[in-house]
Scaffold this active site. Structure first.
Site, short mmCIF file in Angstrom:
data_model
loop_
_atom_site.label_atom_id
_atom_site.label_comp_id
_atom_site.label_asym_id
_atom_site.label_seq_id
_atom_site.Cartn_x
_atom_site.Cartn_y
_atom_site.Cartn_z
N GLN A 35 0.85 -1.20 0.00
CA GLN A 35 0.00 0.00 0.00
C GLN A 35 0.88 1.25 0.00
OE1 GLN A 35 -1.92 0.57 3.76
NE2 GLN A 35 -3.69 1.59 2.87
N GLU A 63 -9.46 -1.51 5.71
CA GLU A 63 -8.28 -1.72 6.56
C GLU A 63 -8.68 -1.73 8.04
OE1 GLU A 63 -5.08 0.95 5.65
OE2 GLU A 63 -3.85 0.27 7.33
C1 LIG Z 1 3.93 -0.65 11.37
C2 LIG Z 1 3.44 0.35 10.36
C3 LIG Z 1 3.12 -0.06 9.08
C4 LIG Z 1 2.70 0.88 8.14
N1 LIG Z 1 2.41 0.44 6.87
C5 LIG Z 1 2.04 1.33 5.94
C6 LIG Z 1 1.81 0.91 4.59
O1 LIG Z 1 1.94 -0.27 4.26
N2 LIG Z 1 1.47 1.83 3.68
C7 LIG Z 1 1.32 3.14 3.99
O2 LIG Z 1 0.98 3.92 3.11
N3 LIG Z 1 1.55 3.59 5.25
C8 LIG Z 1 1.91 2.71 6.22
N4 LIG Z 1 2.16 3.14 7.50
C9 LIG Z 1 2.14 4.58 7.77
C10 LIG Z 1 0.99 5.05 8.62
O3 LIG Z 1 -0.22 5.06 7.90
C11 LIG Z 1 1.37 6.45 9.13
O4 LIG Z 1 2.49 6.28 9.98
C12 LIG Z 1 0.24 7.11 9.88
O5 LIG Z 1 -0.79 7.47 9.02
C13 LIG Z 1 0.74 8.36 10.67
O6 LIG Z 1 1.42 9.23 9.83
P1 LIG Z 1 2.87 9.77 10.22
O7 LIG Z 1 3.72 8.63 10.58
O8 LIG Z 1 3.31 10.67 9.13
O9 LIG Z 1 2.66 10.61 11.56
P2 LIG Z 1 2.12 12.12 11.67
O10 LIG Z 1 0.91 12.27 10.82
O11 LIG Z 1 3.26 13.05 11.45
O12 LIG Z 1 1.68 12.16 13.19
C14 LIG Z 1 2.63 12.30 14.26
C15 LIG Z 1 1.85 12.34 15.57
O13 LIG Z 1 0.99 13.49 15.58
C16 LIG Z 1 -0.36 13.11 15.83
N5 LIG Z 1 -1.26 13.94 15.02
C17 LIG Z 1 -1.12 14.28 13.71
N6 LIG Z 1 -2.16 15.05 13.31
C18 LIG Z 1 -2.98 15.18 14.39
C19 LIG Z 1 -4.23 15.85 14.61
N7 LIG Z 1 -4.86 16.52 13.65
N8 LIG Z 1 -4.78 15.75 15.85
C20 LIG Z 1 -4.17 15.05 16.86
N9 LIG Z 1 -2.99 14.41 16.69
C21 LIG Z 1 -2.40 14.47 15.49
C22 LIG Z 1 -0.44 11.65 15.37
O14 LIG Z 1 -1.46 10.96 16.04
C23 LIG Z 1 0.95 11.13 15.78
O15 LIG Z 1 0.96 10.78 17.14
C24 LIG Z 1 2.58 2.24 8.47
C25 LIG Z 1 2.91 2.65 9.77
C26 LIG Z 1 3.34 1.74 10.70
C27 LIG Z 1 3.70 2.22 12.07
#
Ligand SMILES: Cc1cc2nc3c(=O)[nH]c(=O)nc-3n(C[C@H](O)[C@H](O)[C@H](O)COP(=O)(O)OP(=O)(O)OC[C@H]3O[C@@H](n4cnc5c(N)ncnc54)[C@H](O)[C@@H]3O)c2cc1C
Length: 406
Positions: free
Chosen positions: A135, A253
Site C-alpha cells: 500500500q 483496513e
Molecule cells: C507498522 C506500520 C506499518 C505501516 N504500513 C504502511 C503501509 O503499508 N502503507 C502506507 O501507506 N503507510 C503505512 N504506514 C504509515 C501510517 O499510515 C502512518 O504512519 C500514519 O498514518 C501516521 O502518519 P505519520 O507517521 O506521518 O505521523 P504524523 O501524521 O506526522 O503524526 C505524528 C503524531 O501526531 C499526531 N497527530 C497528527 N495530526 C494530528 C491531529 N490533527 N490531531 C491530533 N494528533 C495528530 C499523530 O497521532 C501522531 O501521534 C505504516 C505505519 C506503521 C507504524
C-alpha cells in the site's frame, strides 16, 4: 468462547468441523527460524516463502475466497463461511495470511471499484498469494494529513509516469503490485487532484529501501519513484476519484469487510488463552501469577473486553443495527482492538517480571522473547491505518457530532 458457536445452523456447524479438521491435519510445523508475529514484520525470504506456501495451501484446499465470486477465482460469496474460516484459522493459532493487505483491503477495493478486466486480472493472484500487494499511501510529509501527498503521476502516451517518495510501505520488498495514491492534477483542490492506481512494482525507476523498526525487525520500506511507467489500465475508477476510493480502502483496513471483525475477535480470545497459560505457569513470590488477585482482575478485564469486541464485530454484520452511524463500528473497532492488543502484550511482560525484559535470541527468554517483541511491535498497530489520536478525532467529529478540531 469455544470453537462451537451457539445456535449455528447444522450445515454451517458441519462446515466448521470440516475446516477445523483440515487445519489440524495441515497446519505447518513450526520452522527452525523465527516467524514474524504479524504481516507487518515479514523480513526474510525464508519467512516469506513459509507464509506464502501456507496461504497457497489454504487457497488450494478451497477455504480462501468466500468473499469473492467464482468467476474471479473465489469460492462464491458466502459471508457465513468466510467468517467461519477466519475464526477457525485464528483459534488454531495457524500462521497468518501473508498477502493480508491484498486480501483485506486492496482486493475488496478492487471488487468495489474495479472494471471486469481488473477483477479478472488481480483477484485470483491475491487469493493464491501468487501476487503480493503493498500500500503506497503515506509519504514523508503526508501521514495523518494524507491528502497533502505530493507523489505525481503524469499522463503520457499509453499510461502515466510516477515521480515521488512513499514511506512505511509494508511488504513492498515482496510485492508485485501496489495500491498507489498519486496526484494527477496539481491545479485541482487537495482532495480532487488525487487518483488511485494498481501500480506494477517490477518496473524501472522504482527503488525499494528497507527500513528497520524500534524492535530491530524489518518489514517496511521507503520507495523512491523516478519517472516510473505504468500503463493506463492501472488506473482504478476515474482520474480525480482517488480520495474517495482511498477512504473505502481505509474502511476495509479498519475492519469494515463483513466477517473480518469476528476473525480478529477470535484471535483476541486466543490471545487471552496464551496469557492465561503464562499466568498459570509463571511464579511470583512462590505462587503462580494466576493466584495473584491483581493480575487475575486484569486478565478477566481483558477477557471481558475481548468478548465486547467480539459482540461489536457481530453487530457490524447486521447493517440495520448500524444504519444511523455506519462509520462508527469500523473506526471504533480499529481503535479499541489496536490499543487492547498493546495492553495485553504489556500485561504479558509484567506477568513475566524481570524475565519479561529478555529479548529474542536470549536462551532464558520465556516464549522466545515474544512478549516484549509483541509489546514493541504493538505500537505500529496504533499508528498504521490512522493513529489513535486521528481515529478519536474522526469519531468525535463524524460519529458523535462534536465540533471540528482545529
Ligand atoms: C507498522 C506500520 C506499518 C505501516 N504500513 C504502511 C503501509 O503499508 N502503507 C502506507 O501507506 N503507510 C503505512 N504506514 C504509515 C501510517 O499510515 C502512518 O504512519 C500514519 O498514518 C501516521 O502518519 P505519520 O507517521 O506521518 O505521523 P504524523 O501524521 O506526522 O503524526 C505524528 C503524531 O501526531 C499526531 N497527530 C497528527 N495530526 C494530528 C491531529 N490533527 N490531531 C491530533 N494528533 C495528530 C499523530 O497521532 C501522531 O501521534 C505504516 C505505519 C506503521 C507504524
Amino acid at each position: 468462547m469455544s470453537g462451537h458457536e451457539e445456535g449455528e445452523p447444522k450445515e454451517l456447524a458441519e462446515f466448521r468441523a470440516e475446516v477445523k479438521a483440515w487445519i489440524a491435519a495441515n497446519k505447518p510445523a513450526k520452522p527452525a527460524f523465527k516467524l514474524p508475529l504479524s504481516f507487518l514484520e515479514v523480513e526474510s525470504k525464508e519467512q516469506f516463502d513459509y507464509l506464502r506456501e501456507w496461504q497457497r495451501k489454504v487457497y488450494d484446499a478451497g477455504y480462501l475466497g468466500y468473499d469473492v465470486p467464482k468467476e474471479y477465482g473465489g469460492q462464491g460469496v458466502d459471508r457465513a463461511r468466510f467468517r467461519v474460516v477466519g475464526q477457525e484459522l485464528a483459534r488454531s493459532r495457524a500462521p497468518f495470511m501473508v498477502n493480508l493487505i491484498a486480501l483485506q483491503w486492496a482486493g475488496p477495493t478492487i471488487m468495489t471499484y474495479g472494471t471486469e478486466e481488473q477483477k479478472k486480472a488481480y483477484l485470483q493472484g491475491i487469493l493464491s498469494a501468487e501476487e503480493i500487494w503493498c500500500q503506497g499511501f503515506s509519504e514523508p510529509g503526508s501521514g495523518s494529513d494524507l491528502a497533502s501527498l505530493q507523489t505525481r503521476a503524469v499522463k503520457v502516451d499509453g499510461g502515466y509516469r510516477v515521480t515521488g517518495h512513499k514511506v512505511w510501505t509494508t511488504l513492498a520488498h515482496f510485492a508485485k503490485y501496489m495500491i498507489l495514491m498519486a496526484r494527477t492534477d496539481p491545479a485541482a483542490s487537495k482532495y480532487s487532484g488525487i487518483s488511485y492506481f494498481l501500480f506494477p512494482m517490477e518496473t524501472e525507476g522504482v527503488d525499494i529501501q528497507p527500513l528497520v523498526k524500534l524492535s530491530g525487525e524489518g518489514g517496511f520500506n521507503q520507495i523512491v519513484f523516478d519517472d516510473a511507467f505504468m500503463p493506463e489500465s492501472a488506473l482504478l475508477g476515474e482520474e480525480g476519484q482517488g480520495w474517495n476510493i482511498a477512504m473505502t480502502t481505509l474502511m476495509f483496513e479498519r475492519g469494515a469487510n463483513e466477517g473480518v471483525g469476528r476473525e480478529r475477535a477470535a484471535g483476541f480470545v486466543e490471545r487471552i488463552n496464551t496469557l492465561t497459560e503464562v499466568a498459570k505457569r509463571q511464579k511470583r513470590g512462590g505462587k503462580p501469577v494466576s493466584e495473584d488477585p491483581v493480575f487475575r482482575d486484569r486478565i478477566v478485564r481483558a477477557w471481558i473486553e475481548a468478548q465486547a469486541m467480539a459482540l461489536a464485530a457481530a453487530r457490524s454484520e447486521a447493517p440495520q443495527l448500524n444504519a444511523d452511524r455506519p462509520l462508527a463500528l469500523p473506526l471504533m473497532n480499529k481503535l479499541v482492538m489496536s490499543e487492547w492488543a498493546q495492553h495485553v502484550a504489556e500485561l504479558g511482560c509484567e506477568m513475566l517480571g524481570p524475565e519479561g525484559a529478555l529479548w529474542v535470541g536470549d536462551d532464558h527468554a520465556p516464549d522466545g522473547g515474544d512478549w516484549p517483541r509483541a509489546f514493541m511491535n504493538s505500537f505500529g498497530m496504533t499508528i498504521g491505518g490512522g493513529t489513535s489520536e486521528i481515529l478519536r478525532n474522526i469519531i468525535g467529529e463524524r460519529v458523535l457530532g462534536l465540533p471540528k478540531s482545529k
